[in-house]
Design a protein around this motif. Structure first.
Motif, short mmCIF file in Angstrom:
data_model
loop_
_atom_site.label_atom_id
_atom_site.label_comp_id
_atom_site.label_asym_id
_atom_site.label_seq_id
_atom_site.Cartn_x
_atom_site.Cartn_y
_atom_site.Cartn_z
N ALA A 1 0.84 -1.21 0.00
CA ALA A 1 0.00 0.00 0.00
C ALA A 1 0.87 1.25 0.00
O ALA A 1 1.97 1.25 0.56
CB ALA A 1 -0.89 -0.02 1.25
N PRO A 2 0.39 2.34 -0.63
CA PRO A 2 1.13 3.60 -0.56
C PRO A 2 1.26 4.06 0.89
O PRO A 2 0.49 3.61 1.75
CB PRO A 2 0.25 4.58 -1.35
CG PRO A 2 -0.73 3.75 -2.09
CD PRO A 2 -0.88 2.46 -1.37
N ALA A 3 2.22 4.93 1.12
CA ALA A 3 2.45 5.39 2.48
C ALA A 3 1.23 6.13 3.02
O ALA A 3 0.47 6.75 2.25
CB ALA A 3 3.67 6.31 2.50
N ALA A 4 1.07 6.07 4.34
CA ALA A 4 -0.05 6.77 4.99
C ALA A 4 0.11 8.27 4.81
O ALA A 4 1.22 8.79 4.79
CB ALA A 4 -0.07 6.42 6.47
N GLN A 5 -1.01 8.97 4.68
CA GLN A 5 -0.96 10.44 4.59
C GLN A 5 -0.97 11.03 5.99
O GLN A 5 -1.59 10.47 6.89
CB GLN A 5 -2.17 10.94 3.78
CG GLN A 5 -2.03 10.75 2.27
CD GLN A 5 -0.78 11.41 1.70
OE1 GLN A 5 -0.51 12.58 1.94
NE2 GLN A 5 0.03 10.64 0.96
N PRO A 6 -0.26 12.13 6.18
CA PRO A 6 -0.20 12.71 7.53
C PRO A 6 -1.59 13.10 8.04
O PRO A 6 -2.43 13.56 7.27
CB PRO A 6 0.67 13.96 7.34
CG PRO A 6 0.91 14.11 5.90
CD PRO A 6 0.56 12.85 5.21
N ASN A 7 -1.81 12.85 9.33
CA ASN A 7 -3.16 13.07 9.89
C ASN A 7 -3.20 14.28 10.82
O ASN A 7 -4.21 14.53 11.47
CB ASN A 7 -3.66 11.82 10.62
CG ASN A 7 -2.60 11.29 11.57
OD1 ASN A 7 -1.58 11.95 11.81
ND2 ASN A 7 -2.83 10.10 12.09
N ASP A 8 -2.08 15.01 10.95
CA ASP A 8 -2.17 16.26 11.72
C ASP A 8 -1.23 17.30 11.11
O ASP A 8 -0.45 17.00 10.20
CB ASP A 8 -1.89 16.05 13.21
CG ASP A 8 -0.48 15.57 13.46
OD1 ASP A 8 0.47 16.09 12.84
OD2 ASP A 8 -0.31 14.66 14.30
N ALA A 9 -1.29 18.53 11.64
CA ALA A 9 -0.57 19.65 11.04
C ALA A 9 0.94 19.47 11.13
O ALA A 9 1.69 19.77 10.19
CB ALA A 9 -0.98 20.95 11.71
N VAL A 10 1.42 18.93 12.29
CA VAL A 10 2.87 18.76 12.48
C VAL A 10 3.41 17.75 11.46
O VAL A 10 4.42 18.00 10.78
CB VAL A 10 3.17 18.30 13.92
CG1 VAL A 10 4.66 18.07 14.11
CG2 VAL A 10 2.65 19.32 14.91
N ALA A 11 2.72 16.60 11.33
CA ALA A 11 3.17 15.58 10.39
C ALA A 11 3.07 16.08 8.95
O ALA A 11 3.93 15.78 8.11
CB ALA A 11 2.35 14.30 10.57
N ALA A 12 2.03 16.88 8.65
CA ALA A 12 1.88 17.43 7.30
C ALA A 12 3.04 18.37 6.97
O ALA A 12 3.61 18.32 5.87
CB ALA A 12 0.55 18.17 7.18
N ALA A 13 3.42 19.18 7.96
CA ALA A 13 4.59 20.05 7.75
C ALA A 13 5.85 19.20 7.58
O ALA A 13 6.73 19.51 6.77
CB ALA A 13 4.74 20.99 8.94
N GLY A 14 5.91 18.09 8.34
CA GLY A 14 7.05 17.18 8.23
C GLY A 14 7.16 16.58 6.85
O GLY A 14 8.26 16.40 6.31
N GLN A 15 6.01 16.28 6.25
CA GLN A 15 6.02 15.71 4.90
C GLN A 15 6.65 16.70 3.91
O GLN A 15 7.43 16.31 3.04
CB GLN A 15 4.60 15.36 4.47
CG GLN A 15 4.55 14.60 3.15
CD GLN A 15 3.13 14.25 2.73
OE1 GLN A 15 2.22 15.06 2.86
NE2 GLN A 15 2.96 13.04 2.24
N GLU A 16 6.30 17.98 4.07
CA GLU A 16 6.87 19.03 3.20
C GLU A 16 8.38 19.14 3.41
O GLU A 16 9.15 19.19 2.46
CB GLU A 16 6.19 20.38 3.50
CG GLU A 16 4.84 20.54 2.82
CD GLU A 16 4.94 20.34 1.31
OE1 GLU A 16 5.82 20.99 0.69
OE2 GLU A 16 4.17 19.53 0.76
N THR A 17 8.78 19.20 4.69
CA THR A 17 10.21 19.31 5.01
C THR A 17 10.96 18.10 4.45
O THR A 17 12.04 18.23 3.87
CB THR A 17 10.41 19.39 6.53
OG1 THR A 17 9.57 20.42 7.04
CG2 THR A 17 11.86 19.70 6.88
N PHE A 18 10.38 16.92 4.63
CA PHE A 18 11.00 15.69 4.16
C PHE A 18 11.21 15.76 2.64
O PHE A 18 12.29 15.41 2.13
CB PHE A 18 10.12 14.49 4.52
CG PHE A 18 10.74 13.16 4.19
CD1 PHE A 18 11.57 12.51 5.10
CD2 PHE A 18 10.52 12.54 2.95
CE1 PHE A 18 12.16 11.29 4.79
CE2 PHE A 18 11.11 11.33 2.65
CZ PHE A 18 11.93 10.70 3.57
#
Ligand code: CUA
Length: 338
Positions: free
Chosen positions: A240-257
């Motif tokens: 399965a594709p990776a899980a999508q971030p479920n909160d603001a911190v993780a979403a920002a982390g996805q961008e930084t990553f």
């Protein structure tokens, strides 16, 4: 003990020390004196036989030498007398040696022939690529939807042979999971093949067994053997594709990553598509980081991202300069990738 010559006492002490250390050796995860599958079982039996034979030979020779010394001391310096021309000793010694060596060679050949190919055609093939200093693992399949890449931790179904195709990106490494199979080198520019089979569920530890640079010792592998249905469930989660971030911190982390880490790492289903480092699509499902070097906990993950060279000096992963909040965002994001 006091009456024995010093050399004989030394031998007694050495044998006692070896006997005491034996249980310790058997309890280590990389012990090759226990086996758990059709590939490793015949090799293990042969190993024990050769070990016992070697010990018997050492004891017999040592006994004869000690006996000879004791006799010559008792005879006030006389050498051991030879009856006839002494040829009987030579003949008997040679005969015993030839029988032992020939028996060992024949048994070894029989075992090699038996473990050369699996008892049944494997349903699963893994393409394992050795790299300084981790393992890239690709699950192969005729169905494109079942092909995926992971790293350092692989799952296999219990009781089934699994074909392993081995290659290397840089230098020679060696694939070694002592409880399941002997060593097979991974050589740049060529594909070597071996197979493993685990007859009981559990975690089997592997280790690179060919010196390959500074972090050779930190090139571990975990093999999780589980029943077919559990294995299939794990496989579905990995595909399965990776899980999508479920909160603001993780979403920002996805961008930084995506900005700072994606040149080397891939997370399937996102902009991150690097192939130099391990695929992190399901990083949170793995038990360890950095090829078995440290446990995969929140604290270790942060520390690893902040300063990989501290844990694994020489590792290809650089310390990417991140602010404290960026580091926490990336860690929170990676923790969602289960
Ligand atoms: Cu890779 Cu040693």
């Amino acid at each position: 003990m006091e009456m024995l010559p010093r050399s004989v006492r030394a031998i007694f002490i050495m044998v006692a020390l070896c006997a005491m250390s034996a249980p310790g050796i058997a309890a280590t995860p990389l012990s090759y004196l226990r086996s758990h599958g059709a590939h490793a079982d015949p090799v293990k039996t042969l190993t024990w036989a050769l070990l016992v034979l070697s010990i018997v030979v050492v004891l017999v020779i040592t006994g004869l030498v000690v006996w000879g010394i004791a006799r010559s001391t008792a005879d006030q310096g006389d050498v051991i007398s030879r009856e006839g021309n002494g040829l009987r000793f030579v003949t008997a010694g040679l005969t015993l040696t030839v029988i032992a060596l020939l028996g060992s060679v024949v048994w070894t050949m029989v075992v090699l022939a038996r473990v050369g190919s699996p008892p049944a055609e494997p349903k699963l093939t893994l393409d394992i690529n050795g790299r300084q200093w981790w393992w890239r693992v690709r699950y192969e399949s005729d169905e494109p939807g079942r092909v995926f890449v992971t790293a350092n931790e692989l799952h296999i179904p219990v009781g089934e042979p699994v074909r392993i195709k081995l290659s290397s990106l840089d230098v020679i490494h060696s694939f070694w999971v002592p409880a399941l199979a002997g060593k097979t080198d991974t050589v740049p520019g060529q594909v070597n093949t071996t197979w493993i089979e685990a007859d009981a569920p559990g975690v089997y530890f592997g280790q690179c067994a060919e010196f390959c640079g500074a972090q050779h010792a930190h090139m571990g592998l975990r093999i999780v053997a589980e029943p077919r249905d559990k294995f299939e469930a794990w496989l579905r989660e990995q595909i399965a594709p990776a899980a999508q971030p479920n909160d603001a911190v993780a979403a920002a982390g996805q961008e930084t990553f995506a900005r700072r880490c994606a040149a080397c790492h891939a997370v399937r289903g996102t902009k991150a598509g690097g192939i130099l480092g391990p695929d992190l699509s399901h990083l949170a499902s793995r038990a360890t980081l950095a090829a078995g070097t440290i446990p995969n906990t929140a604290g270790h993950l942060s520390a690893w991202i902040a300063d990989p060279q501290h844990f694994k000096p020489g590792t290809r992963m650089p310390a990417v300069p991140l602010t404290g909040s960026e580091l926490e965002q990336v860690r929170a994001y990676l923790a969602t990738l289960n």
